[in-house]
Design a protein around this motif. Structure first.
Motif, PDB file in Angstrom:
ATOM      1  N   GLU A   1      -4.246   4.239  -7.956  1.00 49.28           N
ATOM      2  CA  GLU A   1      -4.067   2.870  -7.947  1.00 49.28           C
ATOM      3  C   GLU A   1      -5.567   1.811  -7.894  1.00 49.28           C
ATOM      4  O   GLU A   1      -6.524   2.394  -7.528  1.00 49.28           O
TER       5      GLU A   1
ATOM      6  N   VAL B   1      -0.771   0.990 -10.842  1.00 48.58           N
ATOM      7  CA  VAL B   1      -0.504   2.502 -10.028  1.00 48.58           C
ATOM      8  C   VAL B   1       0.109   3.310 -11.061  1.00 48.58           C
ATOM      9  O   VAL B   1       1.388   2.950 -11.421  1.00 48.58           O
TER      10      VAL B   1
ATOM     11  N   LEU C   1       5.575  -2.334  -6.395  1.00 48.40           N
ATOM     12  CA  LEU C   1       4.400  -2.545  -6.372  1.00 48.40           C
ATOM     13  C   LEU C   1       3.877  -3.747  -5.444  1.00 48.40           C
ATOM     14  O   LEU C   1       2.933  -4.191  -5.207  1.00 48.40           O
TER      15      LEU C   1
ATOM     16  N   ARG D   1       5.271  -4.882  -2.715  1.00 45.80           N
ATOM     17  CA  ARG D   1       4.777  -4.600  -1.394  1.00 45.80           C
ATOM     18  C   ARG D   1       3.406  -3.962  -1.249  1.00 45.80           C
ATOM     19  O   ARG D   1       2.927  -4.248  -0.191  1.00 45.80           O
ATOM     20  N   ARG D   2       3.220  -3.130  -2.071  1.00 50.89           N
ATOM     21  CA  ARG D   2       1.875  -2.523  -2.188  1.00 50.89           C
ATOM     22  C   ARG D   2       0.811  -3.663  -2.316  1.00 50.89           C
ATOM     23  O   ARG D   2      -0.128  -3.780  -1.389  1.00 50.89           O
TER      24      ARG D   2
ATOM     25  N   GLU E   1       0.468  -5.810   1.124  1.00 45.17           N
ATOM     26  CA  GLU E   1      -0.294  -4.625   2.233  1.00 45.17           C
ATOM     27  C   GLU E   1      -1.942  -4.879   1.631  1.00 45.17           C
ATOM     28  O   GLU E   1      -2.618  -5.240   2.797  1.00 45.17           O
TER      29      GLU E   1
END
Length: 277
Positions: A40, A63, A176, A178-179, A182
């Motif tokens: 990532e 990712v 992706l 959502r990541r 975060e």
């Protein structure tokens, strides 16, 4: 990586990093992206109001084999490097955009840079290329507001990023995103790097440019206030506004020099002797 080579094994001791040794050893035998321990990579992330262009926002996240780009898409065209053949006409921008606007920007860059000098022209070149030539491709809605675009690429199958898979793989886009959010929510406070003091040139120090540029332009930034200074006491200005004033000043100076040179040539006796010959 060096800890692993030294026999430290998997004991990282709280180090923020990965052991790249296995991937380096096997990279010549297997080109798979799955070899590396870092699967990532956050490539870009800025939100509206947190960058030099207030309304632009974008996130780019890699990712595994997928790369996501979401937000303000500035320019869909491809750009190459300067060509070695100096006789080739109009290659400065090296863009696949063949519109008259890009042609005009190309001519402006190639005309003004020799006149002003590379260092002196640097800011104006950035305005012409980044803000004007490329900035005009920003997509907007009927009210003039920037729109959001989403791109998803399979880097293994499409290393040139020419085939957008966002519509074909919505689940991957959602995962992706959502990541990315975060990461955004736990990042530290962002510096307003685009804000400067009005007389920032007075804070620069001379350096050694080995004759590449004139001494008056061989200047470098350096810490000029104590680390514990209260920054609220220093009024800051948007760097675009400051650069605009500097550019206008440069252009006015060029016009004055040109007019003075023309007037001096007009009044010179050699000019009139040439007229009457």
């Amino acid at each position: 990586t060096f800890l692993g080579w030294a026999g430290g094994g998997g004991a990282r001791g709280g180090l923020d990093g990965f052991d790249l040794g296995p991937a380096l050893r096997l990279s010549g035998e297997n080109k798979s992206y799955g070899l590396g321990p870092r699967q990532e990579v956050l490539l870009d992330l800025y939100c509206a109001g947190e960058a030099i262009w207030d309304e632009e926002a974008v996130v780019a996240l890699r990712v595994g084999k997928y790369k996501l780009i979401h937000g303000s898409a500035r320019d869909p065209h491809w750009y190459g490097g300067e060509e070695a053949d100096s006789s080739a006409p109009l290659v400065g921008l090296q863009t696949t955009d063949k519109s008259w606007f890009s042609l005009g920007a190309e001519i402006a860059v190639r005309t003004l840079e020799p006149l002003m000098g590379i260092a002196q022209f640097d800011t104006l070149r950035a305005v012409i290329v980044w803000n004007q030539a490329q900035g005009r491709f920003l997509t907007r809605n009927g009210l003039g507001a920037l729109t959001t675009e989403t791109f998803l690429f399979d880097i293994e199958a499409d290393p040139d990023e020419r085939h957008n898979l966002a519509l074909a793989e919505p689940a991957m886009v959602s995962a992706l995103l959502r990541r990315a959010w975060e990461i955004r929510d736990r990042r530290p406070l962002q510096m307003r790097y685009w804000m400067v003091v009005d007389n920032f040139k007075s804070t620069l120090v001379p350096g050694n440019c080995s004759g590449a540029v004139s001494a008056s332009d061989c200047l470098f930034a350096h810490p000029w206030i104590p680390d514990d200074a209260d920054l609220d006491l220093f009024p800051l200005y948007h760097s675009v506004d400051v650069a605009t004033r500097l550019i206008h000043g440069k252009l006015r100076s060029m016009v004055r020099r040109s007019l003075f040179g023309s007037a001096a040539a007009f009044m010179a006796p050699s000019f009139w002797r040439w007229i009457w010959q």
